[in-house]
Design an enzyme around this catalytic site. Structure first.
Site, mmCIF file in Angstrom:
data_model
loop_
_atom_site.group_PDB
_atom_site.id
_atom_site.type_symbol
_atom_site.label_atom_id
_atom_site.label_comp_id
_atom_site.label_asym_id
_atom_site.label_seq_id
_atom_site.Cartn_x
_atom_site.Cartn_y
_atom_site.Cartn_z
ATOM 1 N N LYS A 74 2.096 42.795 66.545
ATOM 2 C CA LYS A 74 0.834 41.894 66.202
ATOM 3 C C LYS A 74 0.724 40.684 67.147
ATOM 4 O O LYS A 74 1.813 40.187 67.354
ATOM 5 C CB LYS A 74 0.883 41.581 64.628
ATOM 6 C CG LYS A 74 -0.326 40.694 64.332
ATOM 7 C CD LYS A 74 -0.215 40.153 62.771
ATOM 8 C CE LYS A 74 -1.438 39.338 62.426
ATOM 9 N NZ LYS A 74 -1.299 38.883 61.068
ATOM 10 N N SER A 149 -5.221 40.108 57.965
ATOM 11 C CA SER A 149 -5.383 39.930 59.475
ATOM 12 C C SER A 149 -4.719 40.703 60.127
ATOM 13 O O SER A 149 -5.059 40.924 61.480
ATOM 14 C CB SER A 149 -5.311 38.546 59.931
ATOM 15 O OG SER A 149 -3.616 38.292 59.628
ATOM 16 N N SER A 173 -1.785 39.509 54.503
ATOM 17 C CA SER A 173 -2.142 40.191 55.910
ATOM 18 C C SER A 173 -1.419 41.402 56.338
ATOM 19 O O SER A 173 -1.808 41.934 57.096
ATOM 20 C CB SER A 173 -2.132 38.902 56.934
ATOM 21 O OG SER A 173 -3.061 38.336 56.923
HETATM 22 N N1 GLN Z 1 -6.745 36.474 54.306
HETATM 23 C C1 GLN Z 1 -6.175 35.125 53.970
HETATM 24 C C2 GLN Z 1 -6.482 34.455 55.110
HETATM 25 O O1 GLN Z 1 -7.430 34.395 55.671
HETATM 26 C C3 GLN Z 1 -4.519 35.796 54.355
HETATM 27 C C4 GLN Z 1 -4.305 35.751 55.779
HETATM 28 C C5 GLN Z 1 -2.733 35.986 56.086
HETATM 29 O O2 GLN Z 1 -1.994 36.540 55.178
HETATM 30 N N2 GLN Z 1 -2.443 35.601 57.277
HETATM 31 O O3 GLN Z 1 -5.825 33.184 54.902
#
Ligand code: GLN
Length: 489
Positions: A74, A149, A173
């Site tokens: 990632k 994400s 994420s």
């Molecule tokens: N979707 C959540 C956010 O927007 C979690 C994102 C993540 O775990 N990096 O913060």
């Protein structure tokens, strides 16, 4: 479908060399990535050089669980030889001079890095649509999001564009995109894997982990990355994962106590998601587990608490992107103007929204009312889990209230987007672990994820249960229909 484990077996038996395997993956990436946009950087030369080294190490008789195995990373994790964008324009041309510790450990074991994977900008989002480099598409249906994400990571694993991928999970994420793409995703307990070299989003919540094709690979990847790192003072040494014991684990779950939280099956759930998860729980029971209801009464507070704490920490962490040390610089008439113009041009809308929310929550006069209060409720959420784990060994729940949604469906409605994470945020706030594994399909043929949640540092048990589930089901073996050949749209 080539798992890390199977790739390693084939390499060990000399059925294929690391260079041949890497070439095959690179070819497939070049064929399919233009439609999926899972990779932001395909590192052909680096990958082939790493594969050549791995072959040389094997020729010398070396053998590690990752030697010569092609994986991808990632793009929020620093790589010393590949550009690291965090999905942001502000870092579009940035190559760090160091590796993240998780990356360094995999490199030392001889893994081959195919490239860097798309994600929401600074890991903020649930659909990968917040990437400055365009969204990733879901291999199961290219009109839908892969989740986020770590959407590039999930799509790359689902489409067999790597054996496994690194992701990060701050509020869901790893787990949510794993669920939406039908792959396995383990969010480790906070501190189990070093955060050094991870471009920080919310430091008290950020975790590094892997998205894989099955639970055994999740164990292999965790074993390679885990443990104390002097470069991250919050990392801890724990009993290492015992990968071999997974294979000894039976096809029975007798004696296992599974808790099902009533709060995770409320309104707003897509009915066939709830149905598939209930069937999966019935399967655990059929394997000998005892199932009982547990209560996690502060579940509904996870979202408001997270959206104070995470933006507050993000606003502080992102202050470093000011056009001086890293990445983009838009020269203004003086220093302040340079800061403002760089940040104005470099950050996307969601990142700006989080910086504003976080700055407000931390400002004088509001700090106690918001940030301190949120921290107190966070403790209560953690206690809910501790209470539940005094009665059960593991908690089974949905990962996400819906399957993959259409591209564009939620992008203009942040609250709807945030709600995609209601079932993953509490685990992150509590610092505990949870895995997402495939448990069936909805009426449109889209994958559904089952979340198995364990107490802090309870990964071994979680992985064992996931492994037994996968030994007795085949959901994780199913593939998007165009698998092998791109589906014509
Ligand atoms: N979707 C959540 C956010 O927007 C979690 C994102 C993540 O775990 N990096 O913060």
């Amino acid at each position: 479908m080539l798992t890390v484990y199977a790739a390693r077996e084939r390499l060990r038996r000399r059925e294929v060399s690391a260079v041949e395997l890497t070439r095959a993956f690179l070819e497939r990436i070049h064929a399919l990535n233009p439609r999926l946009n899972a990779y932001l950087t395909v590192a052909d030369e680096t990958a082939l050089a790493m594969a050549g080294d791995a072959d040389a190490r094997m020729a010398r008789g070396e053998d590690t669980p990752l030697l010569g195995v092609p994986i991808a990373i990632k793009d929020v994790l620093s790589t010393r030889d590949m550009r690291t964008t965090a999905g942001s324009k502000i870092l579009a041309n940035y190559t760090p001079s160091w590796d993240a510790t998780a990356v360094a450990r995999l490199r030392a074991m001889g893994a081959v890095f195919l490239g860097k994977l798309n994600c929401d900008e600074f890991a903020m989002g649930s659909s990968t649509e917040n990437s400055a480099f365009g969204p990733t598409r879901n291999p199961w249906d290219e009109t839908r999001v892969p989740g986020g994400s770590s959407g590039g990571s999930a799509a790359a694993v689902a489409a067999d564009l790597c054996c496994a991928a690194l992701g990060t999970d701050t509020g869901g994420s790893i787990r949510q995109p794993a669920a939406l793409c039908g792959v396995t995703g383990l969010k480790n307990s906070y501190g189990r894997v070093s955060r050094y070299g991870l471009i920080a989003f919310a430091s008290s919540l950020d975790t590094v982990g892997a998205l894989t094709k099955d639970a055994r690979d999740a164990a292999i990847m965790l074993r390679a990355m885990e443990g104390r790192d002097p470069l991250d003072s919050t990392s801890v040494e724990v009993e290492p994962i015992d990968v071999a014991s997974l294979d000894q684990s039976r096809d029975s779950l007798r004696g296992l106590r599974v808790g099902v939280p009533a709060e995770y099956f409320g309104d707003g759930m897509q009915p066939d998601v709830a149905q598939r998860v209930r069937e999966a729980i019935a399967h655990l029971q059929a394997l000998g587990a005892s199932v009982r209801e547990v209560n996690l009464p502060r579940t509904h507070l996870g979202l408001p608490v997270y959206y104070i704490i995470a933006p507050a920490e993000a606003s502080a962490n992102l202050a470093r992107f000011d056009g001086v040390k890293y990445g983009l610089r838009v020269q203004g008439r003086d220093l302040i103007a340079t800061y403002m113009e760089t940040r104005g041009a470099g950050f996307g809308a969601e990142v700006k929204r989080r910086i504003m929310l976080g700055t407000y929550a931390l400002s004088a006069g509001y700090y106690d009312a918001y940030y301190i209060r949120a921290q107190k409720v966070r403790t209560l959420i953690k206690r809910d889990f501790e209470q539940a784990f005094s009665h059960v060994d593991i908690i089974a729940a949905p990962v996400s209230p819906t399957t993959a949604f259409p591209l564009g469906a939620k992008i203009d409605d942040p609250i709807q987007m945030y709600l995609a994470d209601v079932f993953t945020l509490p685990v992150s706030l509590a610092g505990i672990c949870g895995i997402s594994i495939p448990c069936g399909f909805d009426r449109d043929g889209l994958p559904v994820g089952l979340q198995l949640i364990g107490p802090a540092f309870g990964e071994q048990r979680v992985l064992e249960v996931a492994h037994v589930f996968q030994q007795t089901t085949d959901f994780h073996l199913q593939k998007p229909k165009w698998h092998g050949q791109p589906r014509s749209s």
